[in-house]
Design a protein around this motif. Structure first.
Motif, mmCIF file in Angstrom:
data_model
loop_
_atom_site.group_PDB
_atom_site.id
_atom_site.type_symbol
_atom_site.label_atom_id
_atom_site.label_comp_id
_atom_site.label_asym_id
_atom_site.label_seq_id
_atom_site.Cartn_x
_atom_site.Cartn_y
_atom_site.Cartn_z
ATOM 1 N N THR A 1 116.208 -10.479 -32.012
ATOM 2 C CA THR A 1 115.273 -11.504 -32.471
ATOM 3 C C THR A 1 114.902 -12.432 -31.324
ATOM 4 O O THR A 1 113.739 -12.810 -31.150
ATOM 5 C CB THR A 1 115.896 -12.326 -33.619
ATOM 6 N N VAL A 2 115.895 -12.788 -30.520
ATOM 7 C CA VAL A 2 115.631 -13.650 -29.367
ATOM 8 C C VAL A 2 114.648 -12.976 -28.415
ATOM 9 O O VAL A 2 113.653 -13.578 -27.984
ATOM 10 C CB VAL A 2 116.932 -13.991 -28.618
ATOM 11 N N THR A 3 114.910 -11.719 -28.089
ATOM 12 C CA THR A 3 114.049 -11.026 -27.118
ATOM 13 C C THR A 3 112.680 -10.686 -27.695
ATOM 14 O O THR A 3 111.725 -10.522 -26.942
ATOM 15 C CB THR A 3 114.729 -9.747 -26.601
ATOM 16 N N ASN A 4 112.581 -10.598 -29.005
ATOM 17 C CA ASN A 4 111.265 -10.377 -29.620
ATOM 18 C C ASN A 4 110.362 -11.591 -29.398
ATOM 19 O O ASN A 4 109.159 -11.450 -29.153
ATOM 20 C CB ASN A 4 111.403 -10.118 -31.118
ATOM 21 N N TYR A 5 110.940 -12.765 -29.496
ATOM 22 C CA TYR A 5 110.165 -13.994 -29.291
ATOM 23 C C TYR A 5 110.049 -14.360 -27.812
ATOM 24 O O TYR A 5 109.031 -14.920 -27.390
ATOM 25 C CB TYR A 5 110.817 -15.153 -30.046
ATOM 26 N N PHE A 6 111.086 -14.057 -27.056
ATOM 27 C CA PHE A 6 111.120 -14.426 -25.639
ATOM 28 C C PHE A 6 111.597 -13.224 -24.826
ATOM 29 O O PHE A 6 112.796 -13.072 -24.578
ATOM 30 C CB PHE A 6 112.065 -15.609 -25.411
ATOM 31 N N PRO A 7 110.675 -12.337 -24.436
ATOM 32 C CA PRO A 7 111.056 -11.122 -23.697
ATOM 33 C C PRO A 7 111.807 -11.406 -22.400
ATOM 34 O O PRO A 7 112.615 -10.598 -21.960
ATOM 35 C CB PRO A 7 109.703 -10.440 -23.422
#
Length: 209
Positions: free
Chosen positions: A49-55
């Motif tokens: 979820t973190v990387t989906n919003y902030f690659p």
């Protein structure tokens, strides 16, 4: 509110929560010592979820990056009739200084320390400066109807964005030195008038709407 609107609001809240928790951790431990897993745990979400919003991890700390990159281009595009690009950018910058806007660097000393202590963040910030200049050059070419091979918009963008980069770095320097936001704003207001004034002979009548 529609289901789609509620979903969009929920996503925005999740993004803001992740960014907020990440910033807290970065300020507490230092950017380079915090992992994506740490951020996910603090925000109570999955790592994906973190990387989906902030690659990119750097964008968790510099979450105003997209606004910063597009800021100068937006000011020029929205300038008033009869106003030059230089006049519009100078006016917008002085307004931002008065408001101590975080987008132009008024982030407080702890945040300034976090950025300058991390080579990764310094490098990402440098990319933002470069992307900002490119975006400005593209808009200047568009609004002046420049021919494809005309270098003028790029030269103008380099000068206009370059001044703001120098001022951004001066804000960081002063914050790191322990100056208050009010002290920095007072100094930058004078510096900005000097810096933009130096461009007046060459760009004062350029890209007038």
């Amino acid at each position: 509110m529609t289901t789609q609107g509620l979903r969009a609001r929920k996503k925005q809240q999740t993004k803001e929560q992740i960014s907020h928790r990440a910033t807290e951790l970065f300020l507490e431990r230092g950017f380079d010592k915090v992992t994506i897993a740490d951020v996910a745990a603090a925000a109570d979400v999955a790592k994906m979820t973190v990387t989906n919003y902030f690659p990119r991890k750097e964008d968790l700390a510099l979450d105003l990056g997209p606004v910063y990159i597009g800021q100068l281009a937006a000011v020029v595009r929205e300038r008033a009739p009869g106003e030059s690009a230089l006049a519009a950018l100078r006016g917008a910058y002085l307004t931002a200084v008065e408001a101590q806007d975080p987008v132009i660097g008024f982030s407080g000393r702890p945040f300034a320390v976090m950025i300058t202590d991390s080579p990764a963040l310094v490098a990402r910030l440098r990319e933002f400066h470069e992307l900002r200049e490119v975006a400005l050059a593209e808009v200047l070419a568009e609004v002046t109807g420049a021919a494809p091979g005309d270098i003028t918009p790029r030269v103008a963008a380099a000068q206009l964005a370059g001044v703001q980069r120098v001022l951004f770095e001066e804000i960081l320097r002063r914050l790191l030195a322990g100056e208050s936001g009010d002290e920095v704003a007072a100094a930058l207001s004078a510096y900005a008038r000097t810096a933009f004034g130096a461009l007046e002979p060459g760009l004062g009548s350029y890209a007038v709407r």
